[in-house]
Motif scaffolding. Structure first.
Motif, mmCIF file in Angstrom:
data_model
loop_
_atom_site.group_PDB
_atom_site.id
_atom_site.type_symbol
_atom_site.label_atom_id
_atom_site.label_comp_id
_atom_site.label_asym_id
_atom_site.label_seq_id
_atom_site.Cartn_x
_atom_site.Cartn_y
_atom_site.Cartn_z
ATOM 1 N N UNK A 56 9.310 5.744 -6.153
ATOM 2 C CA UNK A 56 7.927 6.368 -6.142
ATOM 3 C C UNK A 56 7.342 5.347 -7.615
ATOM 4 N N UNK A 57 8.652 5.720 -8.555
ATOM 5 C CA UNK A 57 8.192 5.205 -9.680
ATOM 6 C C UNK A 57 8.296 3.906 -9.644
ATOM 7 N N UNK A 65 0.083 2.590 -6.777
ATOM 8 C CA UNK A 65 -0.506 3.724 -5.901
ATOM 9 C C UNK A 65 -0.244 4.264 -4.484
ATOM 10 N N UNK A 66 -1.091 3.508 -3.724
ATOM 11 C CA UNK A 66 -0.915 4.322 -2.478
ATOM 12 C C UNK A 66 0.318 4.268 -1.797
ATOM 13 N N UNK A 69 2.145 6.926 -3.741
ATOM 14 C CA UNK A 69 1.753 8.165 -3.044
ATOM 15 C C UNK A 69 2.571 8.241 -1.636
ATOM 16 N N UNK A 70 2.217 7.982 -0.645
ATOM 17 C CA UNK A 70 3.219 7.354 0.891
ATOM 18 C C UNK A 70 4.709 7.950 0.055
ATOM 19 N N UNK A 71 5.583 7.238 -0.964
ATOM 20 C CA UNK A 71 7.026 7.459 -1.414
ATOM 21 C C UNK A 71 6.563 8.762 -1.660
#
Length: 77
Positions: A56-57, A65-66, A69-71
């Motif tokens: 995610x980072x 960004x989407x 957030x999902x991860x």
């Protein structure tokens, strides 16, 4: 992905984090960081929150960004 750490999820996660954490550094290879982070997640079968948070980072550093957030939601779940 070849190399001595290709089966070491912990080391791959650290490498990906190190690259992604260099936001603002000119020439940071975020494509490589993504490949490395995805490999670490695959090695942990997508079941380790720490490797998912690293992925995610990396996505965040890539301004995805989407996806970030999902991860991260997967990491929290």
């Amino acid at each position: 992905m070849l190399g001595p750490y290709r089966e070491d999820a912990q080391m791959l996660m650290r490498l990906a984090y190190g690259i992604a954490d260099s936001i603002g550094v000119e020439g940071a290879d975020l494509d490589l960081a993504l490949d490395i982070a995805e490999r670490a997640v695959a090695l942990r079968l997508g079941q380790d929150s720490q490797t998912l948070a690293t992925l995610a980072m990396v996505r965040l550093a890539r301004e995805e960004y989407d996806e970030a957030v999902e991860v991260m939601q997967r990491a929290v779940d």
